[in-house]
Design an enzyme around this catalytic site. Structure first.
Site, PDB file in Angstrom:
ATOM      1  N   HIS A 142       0.774  -1.264   0.049  1.00  0.00           N
ATOM      2  CA  HIS A 142       0.053  -0.033  -0.072  1.00  0.00           C
ATOM      3  C   HIS A 142       0.789   1.332   0.167  1.00  0.00           C
ATOM      4  O   HIS A 142       0.658   2.191  -0.728  1.00  0.00           O
ATOM      5  CB  HIS A 142      -1.141   0.001   1.223  1.00  0.00           C
ATOM      6  CG  HIS A 142      -1.562   1.222   1.412  1.00  0.00           C
ATOM      7  ND1 HIS A 142      -3.166   1.037   1.357  1.00  0.00           N
ATOM      8  CD2 HIS A 142      -1.341   2.391   1.730  1.00  0.00           C
ATOM      9  CE1 HIS A 142      -3.461   2.296   1.638  1.00  0.00           C
ATOM     10  NE2 HIS A 142      -2.669   3.251   1.816  1.00  0.00           N
ATOM     11  N   GLU A 143       1.834   1.146   1.033  1.00  0.00           N
ATOM     12  CA  GLU A 143       2.900   2.576   0.953  1.00  0.00           C
ATOM     13  C   GLU A 143       3.734   2.584  -0.181  1.00  0.00           C
ATOM     14  O   GLU A 143       3.961   3.644  -0.716  1.00  0.00           O
ATOM     15  CB  GLU A 143       3.643   2.549   2.081  1.00  0.00           C
ATOM     16  CG  GLU A 143       2.629   2.423   3.730  1.00  0.00           C
ATOM     17  CD  GLU A 143       1.747   3.522   3.762  1.00  0.00           C
ATOM     18  OE1 GLU A 143       2.155   4.649   3.382  1.00  0.00           O
ATOM     19  OE2 GLU A 143       0.798   3.471   4.264  1.00  0.00           O
ATOM     20  N   HIS A 146       1.774   4.165  -2.925  1.00  0.00           N
ATOM     21  CA  HIS A 146       1.635   5.770  -2.664  1.00  0.00           C
ATOM     22  C   HIS A 146       2.922   6.349  -3.327  1.00  0.00           C
ATOM     23  O   HIS A 146       2.955   7.491  -3.959  1.00  0.00           O
ATOM     24  CB  HIS A 146       1.748   6.016  -1.396  1.00  0.00           C
ATOM     25  CG  HIS A 146       0.330   6.204  -0.473  1.00  0.00           C
ATOM     26  ND1 HIS A 146      -0.693   6.657  -1.131  1.00  0.00           N
ATOM     27  CD2 HIS A 146      -0.113   5.536   0.612  1.00  0.00           C
ATOM     28  CE1 HIS A 146      -1.956   6.597  -0.464  1.00  0.00           C
ATOM     29  NE2 HIS A 146      -1.575   5.936   0.776  1.00  0.00           N
ATOM     30  N   GLU A 193      -6.212   6.795  -1.018  1.00  0.00           N
ATOM     31  CA  GLU A 193      -5.901   5.567  -0.078  1.00  0.00           C
ATOM     32  C   GLU A 193      -6.779   4.358  -0.778  1.00  0.00           C
ATOM     33  O   GLU A 193      -6.173   3.229  -0.668  1.00  0.00           O
ATOM     34  CB  GLU A 193      -6.807   5.886   1.071  1.00  0.00           C
ATOM     35  CG  GLU A 193      -6.121   6.830   2.068  1.00  0.00           C
ATOM     36  CD  GLU A 193      -4.530   6.294   2.310  1.00  0.00           C
ATOM     37  OE1 GLU A 193      -4.664   5.078   2.903  1.00  0.00           O
ATOM     38  OE2 GLU A 193      -3.745   6.968   2.257  1.00  0.00           O
TER      39      GLU A 193
END
Length: 363
Positions: A142-143, A146, A193
């Protein structure tokens, strides 16, 4: 790639080969609203120059020094299992430069990716203690998602503006102007997100683990007391339940948040996991970074508008239903609004809510 570690109290998990996506563009997994905003920003002339100049005003250098001095930097010597996950995630999404990662002592489960010149990833001890190996792998992915999308730039600006709004709160017009920008950035970031959740699924390639992680963020360690189907049912009830008053309250509740509600994230991720778009990526058919410069801003906005139109039409939310009725030229608008508010206007004066004989029951 490395899989299956038994370090730092984490259980060993079965090793398995994961698909890799060479040259994948972040456009492959970005939510339409997130993608259209990013494409437009990347196309702005002088955008990079402006933000490099702005970086001198932002506390980025201070944050880097703070994490370096008061957190634990992930490496082969420290939190080695996280280091392996990070390198695996960068390998799977083909991110050439592995961003620095820190573990920060904080009982609140959280993770973030910030930075203008170079993204850095921070995870809290509360998150490490909450999630198992595969759930944590999805968070790391997930990060990294980003970082690949360039979200860290705008997250840093959001943090800065939020702090600035507090400092100038005594200046009426100045505070209003800044909070308008913050509100817009928060709306974009909530969509980003959802994009990063998709990136986490592409890295972990285990929808069940992604679901477990989101459930734990909502309900803590008590996974044995929770059920995925029941959790997703909450999202359906949240969207469809209540009347227009509840629709307004939903908007007010989400405005100050940087993240969508957890049940909503779970439902959105499951929907995307079952979509043709996700299957095409897993089959190796996805947009490449080499094509990003040729991306049309107009096409991106058109796709975003189409997504929202479809969402409004298919939504079970009372307010979205009303919007669809208005767009469709539905008659008896006043009656629909009264019924949408559950007869609120009528009962306020002691009258019973009026019901038309030919009206439909939308409860």
């Amino acid at each position: 790639m490395s899989d299956g570690h038994e370090q730092g109290g984490h259980e060993n998990v079965p090793s398995r080969q994961r698909r890799r996506f060479p040259g994948i563009s972040s456009r492959a997994y970005e939510h339409p609203a997130d993608r259209s905003a990013l494409v437009a920003l990347r196309k702005l002339s002088g955008f990079d120059t402006v933000f490099k100049a702005l970086s001198g005003l932002l506390p980025e250098r201070s944050l880097r020094l703070l994490f370096l001095s008061d957190s634990v930097r992930v490496s082969e010597q420290q939190f080695a299992h996280l280091n392996d996950m990070l390198r695996d995630a960068c390998y799977i999404l083909d991110l050439e430069k592995v961003p620095p990662m820190y573990v920060n002592q904080d009982p609140v489960p959280n993770a973030m990716c910030i930075g203008l010149d170079e993204p850095i990833i921070v995870v809290t001890t509360g998150l490490l203690e909450l999630l198992d190996e595969e759930e944590m792998r999805a968070v790391v992915g997930h990060e990294v998602g980003h970082a690949l999308s360039g979200h860290s730039v705008y997250r840093t600006i959001l943090l800065f503006l939020t702090s600035l709004a507090v400092r100038v709160a005594w200046i009426p017009l100045g505070n209003i102007a800044i909070m308008a920008i913050v509100t817009a950035l928060r709306e974009w970031f909530r969509k980003s997100e959802l994009s990063a959740d998709r990136a986490g699924l592409l890295v972990g390639q285990d929808l069940t683990a992604s679901m477990r992680g989101l459930m734990k963020l909502a309900g803590g360690h008590h996974l044995h007391e929770m059920n995925v189907d029941a959790f997703l049912k909450q999202a359906e009830e949240y969207e469809a339940g209540g009347d227009l008053r509840d629709s307004v309250l939903k908007i007010l509740n989400v405005l100050p948040r940087s993240h969508p509600f957890t049940t909503v994230r779970a439902a959105e991720l499951k929907k995307w996991a079952e979509s043709r778009d996700h299957q095409r990526i897993m089959d190796g058919h996805y947009p490449r970074r080499s094509e990003d410069k040729d991306t049309s801003v107009t096409d991106s906005f058109r796709e975003s508008a189409s997504h929202y139109a479809t969402h409004v039409k298919s939504s079970k939310d009372p307010l979205m239903k009303l919007v669809t009725d208005i767009a469709g030229g539905a008659g008896d608008l006043g009656g629909r609004v009264r019924r949408g508010f559950g007869g609120f206007t009528g009962t306020a004066s002691g009258e019973a809510p009026r019901r038309d004989d030919d009206s439909e029951d939308n409860t």
